[in-house]
Design an enzyme around this catalytic site. Sequence first.
Site, PDB file in Angstrom:
ATOM      1  N   GLU A 123       0.839  -1.214   0.000  1.00 53.53           N
ATOM      2  CA  GLU A 123       0.000   0.000   0.000  1.00 53.53           C
ATOM      3  C   GLU A 123       0.875   1.265   0.000  1.00 53.53           C
ATOM      4  O   GLU A 123       0.551   2.255  -0.657  1.00 53.53           O
ATOM      5  CB  GLU A 123      -0.957  -0.041   1.188  1.00 53.53           C
ATOM      6  N   GLU A 154      -3.642  -9.713   3.858  1.00 50.18           N
ATOM      7  CA  GLU A 154      -4.439  -9.375   5.045  1.00 50.18           C
ATOM      8  C   GLU A 154      -5.611 -10.339   5.255  1.00 50.18           C
ATOM      9  O   GLU A 154      -5.953 -10.685   6.383  1.00 50.18           O
ATOM     10  CB  GLU A 154      -4.989  -7.943   4.912  1.00 50.18           C
TER      11      GLU A 154
HETATM   12  N1  T1G Z   1       4.098  -7.894  11.891  1.00 46.95           N
HETATM   13  C1  T1G Z   1       4.797  -8.307  12.983  1.00 46.95           C
HETATM   14  N2  T1G Z   1       5.706  -9.333  12.974  1.00 46.95           N
HETATM   15  C2  T1G Z   1       5.892  -9.936  11.795  1.00 46.95           C
HETATM   16  C3  T1G Z   1       5.187  -9.572  10.617  1.00 46.95           C
HETATM   17  C4  T1G Z   1       4.268  -8.489  10.694  1.00 46.95           C
HETATM   18  N3  T1G Z   1       3.586  -8.059   9.627  1.00 46.95           N
HETATM   19  N4  T1G Z   1       5.591 -10.386   9.611  1.00 46.95           N
HETATM   20  C5  T1G Z   1       6.516 -11.215  10.151  1.00 46.95           C
HETATM   21  N5  T1G Z   1       6.699 -10.958  11.442  1.00 46.95           N
HETATM   22  C6  T1G Z   1       7.654 -11.606  12.366  1.00 46.95           C
HETATM   23  C7  T1G Z   1       7.343 -13.082  12.596  1.00 46.95           C
HETATM   24  O1  T1G Z   1       6.427 -13.245  13.624  1.00 46.95           O
HETATM   25  C8  T1G Z   1       8.718 -13.621  12.961  1.00 46.95           C
HETATM   26  O2  T1G Z   1       8.957 -13.260  14.292  1.00 46.95           O
HETATM   27  C9  T1G Z   1       9.652 -12.800  12.093  1.00 46.95           C
HETATM   28  O3  T1G Z   1       8.917 -11.611  11.732  1.00 46.95           O
HETATM   29  C10 T1G Z   1      10.055 -13.497  10.819  1.00 46.95           C
HETATM   30  O4  T1G Z   1       8.885 -13.924  10.157  1.00 46.95           O
HETATM   31  C11 T1G Z   1      -2.626  -1.695   6.895  1.00 46.95           C
HETATM   32  C12 T1G Z   1      -3.322  -4.034   8.097  1.00 46.95           C
HETATM   33  C13 T1G Z   1       7.032 -11.840   5.492  1.00 46.95           C
HETATM   34  C14 T1G Z   1       6.597 -13.880   4.245  1.00 46.95           C
HETATM   35  O5  T1G Z   1       0.464 -10.557   6.496  1.00 46.95           O
HETATM   36  O6  T1G Z   1       3.850 -13.598   5.733  1.00 46.95           O
HETATM   37  O7  T1G Z   1      -0.283  -4.639   6.530  1.00 46.95           O
HETATM   38  O8  T1G Z   1       8.959 -15.499  15.262  1.00 46.95           O
HETATM   39  O9  T1G Z   1       9.277 -16.380  10.485  1.00 46.95           O
HETATM   40  O10 T1G Z   1       9.287 -17.302   6.938  1.00 46.95           O
HETATM   41  O11 T1G Z   1      -3.317  -3.019   5.172  1.00 46.95           O
HETATM   42  O12 T1G Z   1       6.497 -13.371   7.891  1.00 46.95           O
HETATM   43  O13 T1G Z   1      11.102 -14.381  14.671  1.00 46.95           O
HETATM   44  O14 T1G Z   1       9.674 -13.539  16.582  1.00 46.95           O
HETATM   45  O15 T1G Z   1       7.406 -15.556   9.045  1.00 46.95           O
HETATM   46  O16 T1G Z   1      10.846 -15.451   6.150  1.00 46.95           O
HETATM   47  C15 T1G Z   1       0.176  -7.851   6.275  1.00 46.95           C
HETATM   48  C16 T1G Z   1       3.054 -11.435   7.303  1.00 46.95           C
HETATM   49  C17 T1G Z   1       0.147  -7.250   7.647  1.00 46.95           C
HETATM   50  C18 T1G Z   1       2.808 -10.580   6.124  1.00 46.95           C
HETATM   51  C19 T1G Z   1       8.418 -13.783   5.961  1.00 46.95           C
HETATM   52  N6  T1G Z   1       1.410  -8.590   6.123  1.00 46.95           N
HETATM   53  N7  T1G Z   1       4.375 -12.040   7.291  1.00 46.95           N
HETATM   54  O17 T1G Z   1       8.361 -15.150   6.188  1.00 46.95           O
HETATM   55  O18 T1G Z   1       9.802 -15.258   8.320  1.00 46.95           O
HETATM   56  S1  T1G Z   1      -1.395  -6.449   7.933  1.00 46.95           S
HETATM   57  C20 T1G Z   1       1.470  -9.913   6.268  1.00 46.95           C
HETATM   58  C21 T1G Z   1       4.645 -13.109   6.510  1.00 46.95           C
HETATM   59  C22 T1G Z   1      -1.280  -4.989   7.045  1.00 46.95           C
HETATM   60  C23 T1G Z   1      -2.371  -2.977   6.166  1.00 46.95           C
HETATM   61  C24 T1G Z   1      -2.552  -4.216   6.951  1.00 46.95           C
HETATM   62  C25 T1G Z   1       6.007 -13.718   6.654  1.00 46.95           C
HETATM   63  C26 T1G Z   1       6.996 -13.265   5.572  1.00 46.95           C
HETATM   64  P1  T1G Z   1       9.702 -14.215  15.247  1.00 46.95           P
HETATM   65  P2  T1G Z   1       8.784 -15.387   9.522  1.00 46.95           P
HETATM   66  P3  T1G Z   1       9.649 -15.867   6.853  1.00 46.95           P
END
Ligand code: T1G
Length: 696
Positions: free
Chosen positions: A108, A128
């Site tokens: 975004e 999301e």
């Molecule tokens: N927020 C907080 N922590 C996050 C995070 C996030 N968005 N994404 C990953 N982490 C942490 C995860 O818990 C782990 O922590 C570490 O990062 C490594 O992640 C306004 C409302 C990016 C593909 O849904 O899909 O934006 O366990 O083990 O396998 O519209 O993480 O080490 O303590 O998963 O390499 C939308 C979510 C948010 C993406 C990487 N975004 N993340 O995978 O590593 S909502 C998502 C993933 C939003 C807006 C809205 C995956 C990854 P820890 P990992 P990975």
Amino acid sequence: MIASQTATFPQGAVAVLTIDNPPVNGIGSGVRVALGKALEEAIANPMIKGIVLTGSGSFFSCGADIREFNTPKSRQEPSLRAIIEQLENSPKPTVAAIHGAALGGGLELALGCHYRIAQAKSSFGLPEVKLGILPGAGGTQRLPRLIGIGPALEMVAGGDSIDASQAQSLGLIERLVQTDLVSQACELALEASIRTEGLPRLSRAPIGATADSKVFDEARKLAGRRYRGCIAPLECIACVEKTLTFDLDEGLAFERERFQFLVNGDQSKAQRHLFFAERAAMKPPKVEAELTPIRKVGIVGAGTMGTGIAMSIANAGISVVMIERDQAGLDHGWEVIKGNYASSLSRGKLSDSDVKARLALISRSLDYAALADVDLVIEAAFEDMGVKKEIFSRLDAVCKPDTILASNTSRLDINDLAASTSRPSKVIGTHFFSPANVMRLLEVVQGTRTATDVIGSLFAFARKLGKIPVLVGVCDGFVGNRMVSPYTREAHFLLEEGATPEQVDSALRRFGMAMGPLQMGDMAGLDISWAARKRMAPTRPAHIRYSKVADTICELGRLGQKTGAGFYRYESGSRTPISDPAIDVLIAECAREAGVERREITDVEIIQRTMYALVNEGARILQEGIAQRASDIDVIYVAGYGFPAFRGGPMFYADTVGLAEVLATIERFHDRHGELWAPAPLLKELVENGRSFADL
Ligand code: T1G
């Protein structure tokens, strides 16, 4: 949080703002404050001709910091929407320079920029919906304006990522670059700074390729199949649909209101719980010793599980040797594997070269000597301890001393198996779920003498296979199958007490289960749990209630889908359950023999009896240390037993209902149905202390 540098070129200077918030450049309140300030300074700085936004490490940005949701930090100004408006309304060109993934709020942000360029290996997504929310910073309104309604709908309501070439062909990015991403972005910003025509602002762009209502109806049908019971996909579709009738501000207001509705709802809290629960479960225990790299694997048994496991290993590019007792068994297993790959090829899931490469990784033999150089052996033979011990002693003899010996048993004693070898520290359980080349869950069963480096090696191996490894201890049925017993027990009791198979299964499907317990039994084969009940029979206390319904059905040779009949009838080749009045008669007869009075059964009782049986057993498992965390049990049930993700798993669900309410109901069942419903001590303890499973 934001590294701000100035890149100077002959044509002028560009502010390069780098999101630097490892590991995934999540956009929390700290990043928003820093980025807002850096943007303000760059826009106000007369020397600056353009602004480039990029990310450090291996991601552009993976979106909003999920941990901040429902906390005051998520409401701290500036909001992500305000930052995006700053980017979009900037009088100076803003360019997003994307490498790695641009997900959620990260994408975004990029949509707020006037231009987007990306490296070849980038990916773009709005996941999301998988967190039970929707893109809440303009994604549902700006993306359709850039790439058209159809593709935008797929990305917003589906949540899957697209790669850089798809993004370029959709017009999501202007340029694909191989190298010098940031400097090329700076050049683009400087080029744009001297253009006379206005900067492209998506907020003012007309909707791209439009669509009629049929597209939205189709999307709703698809969402109903893919995300059954989830409300977020429908809200996503509604937001994109608004782009046809609302201007951007109205659309953004609608999107905001629906986002707030979802983010404060139980479904999203459940799905976010699972997001972090999965990541916690996949963390291996601390390991001092070096891990064993697993480059070659042996599989003993070319049956349903053996062939599925072999495929999941070949799919990860690791070579496999499949062993079977006789040529016929080996050939049959090979035909099954070739058949599965052929169907993936015909469905366009794999290319011809993919299939060839995977088949080439799978060799077959009747000779155990073929396992002399493997790093790991997974035994997937008949579920009988005698058979398994015989196999393990042969493996102990032929395999290298550091080869890990694993069993795919779904309930037998790993310690007993380990004791039958000279390397108990190298023995471990790897309980795959059928079909093993599809199901992501892997129960990694730690024996009392299993070495931590062996566990660590299996966790690394499981992640390579794309599996979710969950560490569990040794008991009959480990975590998943042990909890299934009381769950199924109650389903059988409810039949005796007056419910029909259809009523029990449909009540649980409405609850969100992928399948009811009786249809699940028919699919898995009723003989497996029958064998387990027969094994347990000698130790089953006579005074404890026991339903003979399932045994009686099995004694009639009705073992489920594979025999064309079980709790339901099945037309040949069909998996659709058909009600069978003969079963109702059989159940009534069992009830009469057991002296069970039949009565009206409500769906509420069906849910409470089956779900709380799971929760009560889960609490025992936690107390015994068979599972490390309540959230591990949730991951096991959602990834392995079709428990609805929008309820977060059985333990999270119990917390949502409230443990005091759950315990009170269990105590009522205990009074009515006796000892089998004795409340788990841990559950009582938590309620007494006003705590929940999440507090553990
Ligand atoms: N927020 C907080 N922590 C996050 C995070 C996030 N968005 N994404 C990953 N982490 C942490 C995860 O818990 C782990 O922590 C570490 O990062 C490594 O992640 C306004 C409302 C990016 C593909 O849904 O899909 O934006 O366990 O083990 O396998 O519209 O993480 O080490 O303590 O998963 O390499 C939308 C979510 C948010 C993406 C990487 N975004 N993340 O995978 O590593 S909502 C998502 C993933 C939003 C807006 C809205 C995956 C990854 P820890 P990992 P990975």
